[in-house]
Write an enzyme that holds these catalytic residues in place. Structure first.
Site, PDB file in Angstrom:
ATOM      1  N   GLY A  15       0.795  -1.194  -0.015  1.00 14.34           N
ATOM      2  CA  GLY A  15       0.192   0.028   0.079  1.00 14.34           C
ATOM      3  C   GLY A  15       0.788   1.323  -0.053  1.00 14.34           C
ATOM      4  N   ALA A  33      -3.408   7.015 -18.284  1.00 12.15           N
ATOM      5  CA  ALA A  33      -4.821   6.790 -17.745  1.00 12.15           C
ATOM      6  C   ALA A  33      -5.812   7.726 -18.327  1.00 12.15           C
ATOM      7  CB  ALA A  33      -5.184   6.804 -16.260  1.00 12.15           C
ATOM      8  N   LYS A 105      -4.123 -12.810  -3.290  1.00 12.95           N
ATOM      9  CA  LYS A 105      -4.298 -14.031  -3.756  1.00 12.95           C
ATOM     10  C   LYS A 105      -4.915 -15.126  -3.062  1.00 12.95           C
ATOM     11  CE  LYS A 105      -0.493 -15.855  -1.764  1.00 12.95           C
ATOM     12  NZ  LYS A 105       0.281 -14.823  -0.729  1.00 12.95           N
ATOM     13  N   GLU A 190       7.777 -14.142   5.644  1.00 18.30           N
ATOM     14  CA  GLU A 190       7.079 -13.625   6.740  1.00 18.30           C
ATOM     15  C   GLU A 190       7.780 -14.434   8.148  1.00 18.30           C
ATOM     16  OE1 GLU A 190       4.877 -11.373   6.604  1.00 18.30           O
ATOM     17  OE2 GLU A 190       4.508 -11.397   4.617  1.00 18.30           O
ATOM     18  N   LYS A 205      -1.860 -19.646  -5.996  1.00 21.74           N
ATOM     19  CA  LYS A 205      -1.490 -18.928  -7.204  1.00 21.74           C
ATOM     20  C   LYS A 205      -1.857 -19.984  -8.348  1.00 21.74           C
ATOM     21  CE  LYS A 205       1.941 -15.904  -5.252  1.00 21.74           C
ATOM     22  NZ  LYS A 205       3.532 -15.657  -4.977  1.00 21.74           N
TER      23      LYS A 205
END
Length: 433
Positions: A15, A33, A105, A190, A205
């Site tokens: 983010g 765009a 995902k 992680e 995936k």
């Protein structure tokens, strides 16, 4: 220039990367765009937490309703992790009339049919190119660029964390736990790396890609998978001796027995493109009936590669391309009933077997006899001299097979392990030539 107001839900690693692109490269995104992508709001759980980006005053909030109740916010990048809260949030945003871009995902693999059906009912769209392979635009390629093709096979390294760990074990001689620790220190893994190393992430995936490529209805939890968490460095070295490298491959391949699906550590012949993928990179080999063989290679994770894919989806959504594709393809809301899944025991391939056996006459003959009884032919054998001579000497015996079914391979190993001359710890790996 017109303005399209967008919002972000979840300003973590990805983010923050998305926010930086929108704020620092607004001219670039506006050019592509045809409208300015204006970051109106960014929702987070904890306002006091430090962010890896500098947001303008008034953008950061902990109230999702500031997005839901603002009709001028048209597109939302939902970048929160997890499943259940992410599912609830996406449904709320769809019902508020927002188009969605996501990189989650696990959410798509688990709740894709429900979320995509609801989006269709509400006339909204969901873009998710960032959900698979980070910065590699594999979903766009499958849904648009290869639209004239029937994909016949898809073989990929879909988890950069696992590829980094295996590369460290092979190239630097690290043991598994040290390689995992370095992956965590570099931000590739992680604190709990289970989903990466046990093959679950790659299976999620693969389920998404196989649905897009073949139209099959697939529950990712039913895809046979073996992770790298049980890999022994000795197998990496024997693979090199044989002219191969070990990679965690995700495979979807159409055969005369149905759609072959699996995730597992696999010997890939050195010199083949997938064998040369190192570190945290991903690569996907796709074969189409018209275009032939293609290879997609790039960083499959990380802040900016994933953020790049998210912003590309924001642009496509603002332009209207996503809505057209979404309405046409009806992903996750229908499937091809003609695509049957191949039973795991019927999958055909070559295999690498490693046995620890007594160093005495007749052992290889015993094993070869059992393999023959299960229709398995030996392609090559490696046996090094034992470290010592004597009645209790043991050696590693490596056998590479010709093609056989997975069912025959497993049945043969069940018989071989009962031999008095064979010690515990048999290893079976697939071979991709």
């Amino acid at each position: 220039m017109p303005k399209t107001k967008v919002a972000i839900v979840g300003v973590g690693t990805v983010g923050a990367g998305v926010a930086r692109i929108l704020l620092d490269h607004g001219d670039r995104t506006a050019k592509n765009a045809g409208t300015t992508l204006w970051l109106e709001k960014a929702v987070v759980r904890d306002l006091s937490r430090q962010r890896d980006c500098q947001l303008p005053d008034g953008v950061l909030t902990d109230d999702l309703n500031e997005i839901i109740n603002d009709p001028e916010i048209q597109v939302v990048a939902q970048l929160m992790g997890g499943i259940e809260e992410a599912r609830t949030t996406m449904l709320l945003l769809l019902e508020a009339g927002k188009d969605i871009v996501t990189a989650n995902k696990a959410l798509i693999a688990e709740h894709g049919p429900e979320l995509f059906s609801r989006a269709h009912e509400l006339g909204r769209s969901i873009a998710f190119d960032a959900a698979v392979a980070g910065g590699i635009p594999i979903i766009t390629n499958l849904t648009q660029c290869l639209a004239a093709n029937q994909v016949t096979s898809l073989v990929g390294i879909l988890n950069g964390t696992s590829n980094f760990i295996v590369s460290k074990m092979e190239e630097d001689g690290d043991n598994y736990h040290d390689a995992v620790r370095e992956a965590q220190q570099r931000g590739y893994a992680e604190a709990d790396p289970t989903m990466d190393v046990d093959g679950s992430d790659a299976a999620q995936k693969l389920a998404i890609l196989a649905h897009i490529a073949f139209g099959a209805a697939i529950d990712w939890k039913e895809i046979p998978r073996v992770g790298i968490d049980s890999l022994d460095p000795v197998d990496l070295q024997f693979a090199l001796e044989l002219g191969y490298r070990v990679k965690l491959l995700a495979v979807a391949r159409m055969t005369d027995k149905g759609l072959e699906l699996h995730v597992s550590p696999t010997l890939v012949r050195i010199g083949r493109p997938l064998a040369e993928v190192r570190g945290a990179y991903n690569a996907i080999s796709v074969s189409g009936d018209q275009v032939g063989d293609l290879l997609y290679h790039g960083l499959g994770a990380g802040q900016q590669p994933t953020a790049s894919a998210v912003v590309a989806d924001l642009i496509d959504t603002a332009v209207g391309r996503t809505a057209l594709t979404f309405r046409t393809l009806k992903l996750f809301t229908s499937h091809n009933p003609d695509v049957a899944i191949c039973s795991p025991e019927k999958i055909v391939g070559r295999y690498y077997f490693r046995f620890l056996v007594d160093d005495r006459p007749g052992v290889l003959a015993e094993i070869a006899t059992i393999l023959g009884e299960h229709h398995i032919s030996i392609a090559s054998v490696i046996q090094h001299e034992p470290d010592y001579e004597g009645d209790n000497a043991v050696v590693a015996l490596i056998i590479m097979t010709h093609t056989a079914t997975d069912g025959d391979a497993d049945a043969a190993l069940e018989d071989i392990v009962r031999l008095d001359s064979v010690r515990a710890g048999i290893r079976k790996l697939r071979v991709q030539d």
